[in-house]
Design a protein around this motif. Structure first.
Motif, short mmCIF file in Angstrom:
data_model
loop_
_atom_site.label_atom_id
_atom_site.label_comp_id
_atom_site.label_asym_id
_atom_site.label_seq_id
_atom_site.Cartn_x
_atom_site.Cartn_y
_atom_site.Cartn_z
N THR A 238 33.40 -37.02 37.47
CA THR A 238 33.06 -37.12 36.05
C THR A 238 32.79 -35.78 35.39
OG1 THR A 238 30.70 -37.43 36.52
CG2 THR A 238 32.07 -39.42 36.38
N GLU A 239 32.27 -34.82 36.16
CA GLU A 239 31.96 -33.52 35.55
C GLU A 239 32.15 -32.40 36.56
OE1 GLU A 239 27.86 -33.40 34.21
OE2 GLU A 239 27.20 -32.61 36.16
N ALA A 240 32.34 -31.19 36.01
CA ALA A 240 32.53 -30.02 36.85
C ALA A 240 31.62 -28.90 36.36
CB ALA A 240 33.99 -29.56 36.81
N ARG A 241 31.08 -28.15 37.32
CA ARG A 241 30.18 -27.06 37.01
C ARG A 241 30.76 -25.77 37.59
NH1 ARG A 241 28.20 -29.90 40.46
NH2 ARG A 241 27.38 -28.12 41.64
N ALA A 242 30.79 -24.76 36.79
CA ALA A 242 31.19 -23.42 37.24
C ALA A 242 30.49 -22.44 36.32
CB ALA A 242 32.70 -23.25 37.19
N GLY A 243 30.28 -21.20 36.80
CA GLY A 243 29.54 -20.25 35.99
C GLY A 243 30.12 -18.86 35.91
N VAL A 244 30.49 -18.29 37.07
CA VAL A 244 30.90 -16.89 37.07
C VAL A 244 32.23 -16.68 36.37
CG1 VAL A 244 32.11 -16.91 39.28
CG2 VAL A 244 30.93 -14.84 38.55
N TYR A 245 32.97 -17.75 36.12
CA TYR A 245 34.28 -17.64 35.47
C TYR A 245 34.19 -16.96 34.10
CZ TYR A 245 33.19 -21.41 32.19
OH TYR A 245 32.63 -22.16 31.20
N VAL A 246 33.04 -17.07 33.41
CA VAL A 246 32.97 -16.48 32.07
C VAL A 246 33.14 -14.97 32.13
CG1 VAL A 246 31.56 -18.33 31.11
CG2 VAL A 246 30.41 -16.33 32.10
N PHE A 247 32.66 -14.35 33.20
CA PHE A 247 32.77 -12.91 33.37
C PHE A 247 33.83 -12.51 34.39
CE2 PHE A 247 28.00 -12.49 32.24
CZ PHE A 247 28.29 -12.47 30.89
N GLY A 248 33.92 -13.27 35.49
CA GLY A 248 34.73 -12.83 36.61
C GLY A 248 34.07 -11.65 37.31
N ASP A 249 34.55 -11.32 38.48
CA ASP A 249 34.06 -10.14 39.19
C ASP A 249 35.06 -9.79 40.29
OD1 ASP A 249 33.43 -11.91 41.35
OD2 ASP A 249 31.37 -12.13 40.65
N LEU A 250 34.75 -8.77 41.06
CA LEU A 250 35.71 -8.28 42.06
C LEU A 250 35.89 -9.26 43.21
CD1 LEU A 250 34.57 -4.56 42.05
CD2 LEU A 250 36.72 -5.46 41.12
N VAL A 251 34.83 -9.96 43.59
CA VAL A 251 34.97 -10.98 44.63
C VAL A 251 35.92 -12.08 44.15
CG1 VAL A 251 33.75 -12.84 45.81
CG2 VAL A 251 32.79 -10.55 45.80
N GLN A 252 35.74 -12.54 42.92
CA GLN A 252 36.62 -13.57 42.38
C GLN A 252 38.06 -13.08 42.27
OE1 GLN A 252 35.81 -16.71 41.80
NE2 GLN A 252 33.65 -16.41 42.28
N SER A 253 38.23 -11.81 41.94
CA SER A 253 39.58 -11.24 41.86
C SER A 253 40.25 -11.24 43.23
CB SER A 253 39.50 -9.81 41.31
OG SER A 253 40.76 -9.18 41.32
N ASN A 254 39.50 -10.87 44.26
CA ASN A 254 40.06 -10.89 45.62
C ASN A 254 40.38 -12.30 46.08
OD1 ASN A 254 40.38 -8.24 46.54
ND2 ASN A 254 38.23 -8.04 47.14
N ILE A 255 39.53 -13.27 45.70
CA ILE A 255 39.78 -14.66 46.07
C ILE A 255 41.04 -15.19 45.41
CG2 ILE A 255 38.90 -17.03 45.80
CD1 ILE A 255 36.08 -15.90 46.12
N GLY A 256 41.24 -14.78 44.15
CA GLY A 256 42.36 -15.29 43.38
C GLY A 256 41.94 -16.16 42.22
#
Length: 386
Positions: A238-256
């Motif tokens: 019914t719902e999804a939660r995420a937070g760091v996507y608004v900024f992104g960071d280098l770990v997220q960039s490496n993950i894809g």
């Protein structure tokens, strides 16, 4: 009381004291639009985790106003509620000792949801809620992947915990929630899609077990930036939660989960020294300003403590912060042959921007953002503490 967003204007970034936290407004809005489109396509309600930005100005850009949010501290809940955000999920296993403070929010009109995973905690919260004269919505945390807290979907205690909530006169059972934290160890779209399916299946299965036991389960909540960015099917959620996507960071960039040029957050710093004997340029942003999170250490690209960019935010290839002391960041080139050019490119007194490994950890040292976009910089406050 509303939270005041200052539109303080300064001529340019070179007029801001360093170290300072900078948000690229164009990238921020692009990241927000991408996630809004993703959740719309998947047919789930977005309940963003505001622990990353801790800023009502950022949250309002997500919704074009206010909407349901996820928090990790009661301080966040109080701060966002003061600006009109009333539908709040406190997504940390709840400690009954915090009930009085949570009750104050509930009495003021907050629709506060709490997280539990054992019967004793449920009973303790129920006693305190009765004493305070309030009701709370309660969700059971599900452990989707062995990352952290919660009950596995097949754990026999799941029904007992949910039933204890359901039978309480001061608690309302709302559903189940999970966070697939092990997704941060995944690399590439295929692995992340598979982990998103694992996360979905965990809570959908848990909800089915509760319904089979005669307990209604309306809310089925998943959430992490890596899984939500790659999910192909969230049927039953019914719902999804995420937070760091608004900024992104280098770990997220490496993950894809994002590209390097999606990262909207950076630390503005000043070059204060050249150490030609050790091949280091020193900036005034160290372990406090950047954090000591070295999350890229075991990833495909190790950025040290941050990727160094020029004042416009363009990465300076091969330059990263390789070492930090409390107030010093030591910048070096991955290519020793390019070290001499580094000193020419970064004269003493020049400004750089450093992309963070972990946006949440880096932002925690600051009380606000300088927002780069439009005719002049703006100042957006953020909250800290617990």
């Amino acid at each position: 009381m509303s939270v005041v967003v200052s539109e303080t204007a300064v001529p340019a970034l070179d007029a801001v004291d360093t170290p300072a936290l900078v948000v690229d407004l164009e990238r921020l809005d692009r990241n927000i639009a991408r996630m809004n489109a993703t959740t719309a396509r998947l047919g789930v309600r977005l309940r963003p985790h505001v622990k990353t930005a801790k800023c009502t100005a950022v949250a309002r850009r997500i919704f074009g106003g206010i909407g349901p949010i996820t928090v990790s501290t009661l301080r966040e809940a109080e701060y966002f509620f003061a600006d009109g955000f009333a539908d709040i999920c406190y997504a940390v296993t709840f400690a009954p000792a915090r009930t009085a403070r949570a009750a104050a929010l509930a009495r003021a009109g907050a629709r506060l949801s709490l997280l539990v995973e054992d019967v004793a905690t449920v009973r303790a919260i129920a006693v305190e809620a009765a004493r305070e004269g309030v009701r709370f919505r309660v969700l059971v945390e599900i452990d989707a992947d062995g990352h952290r807290a919660g009950l596995r979907p097949g754990d026999g205690r799941l029904v007992d915990v949910a039933r204890a909530v359901d039978e309480s006169t001061h608690l309302d059972f709302a559903g189940v929630l999970t966070h697939a934290g092990s997704s941060y160890a995944c690399v590439g779209a295929d692995a992340l899609r598979a982990h998103a399916a694992l996360e979905r299946d965990a809570v959908v299965d848990a909800a089915a077990r509760l319904r089979a036991a005669g307990i209604g389960c309306d809310e089925i909540s998943v959430g992490s930036t890596p899984t939500l960015s790659h999910a192909s099917d969230l049927a039953g959620v019914t719902e999804a939660r995420a937070g760091v996507y608004v900024f992104g960071d280098l770990v997220q960039s490496n993950i894809g989960s994002c590209a390097l040029d999606d990262i909207a957050l950076s630390v503005l710093a000043t070059v204060v020294s050249h150490k030609r004997d050790t091949g280091r340029v020193i900036i005034d942003a160290g372990g406090l300003a950047l954090s000591k999170d070295h999350g890229t250490a075991n990833q495909a690209i190790d950025y040290g403590y941050g990727q160094v960019c020029d004042l416009s935010g363009t990465p300076l290839q091969g330059l990263c912060v390789v070492e930090v002391n409390q107030e010093h960041g030591l910048v070096a080139s991955r290519d020793t042959a390019a070290t001499a050019a580094m000193f020419d490119a970064l004269p003493i007194g020049s400004r750089v921007r450093v992309l963070p490994n972990h946006a949440c950890m880096t932002a925690a040292a600051y009380d606000g953002y300088w927002v780069d976009g439009g005719a002049a910089l703006r100042r957006w406050p953020r909250c800290n503490g617990w």
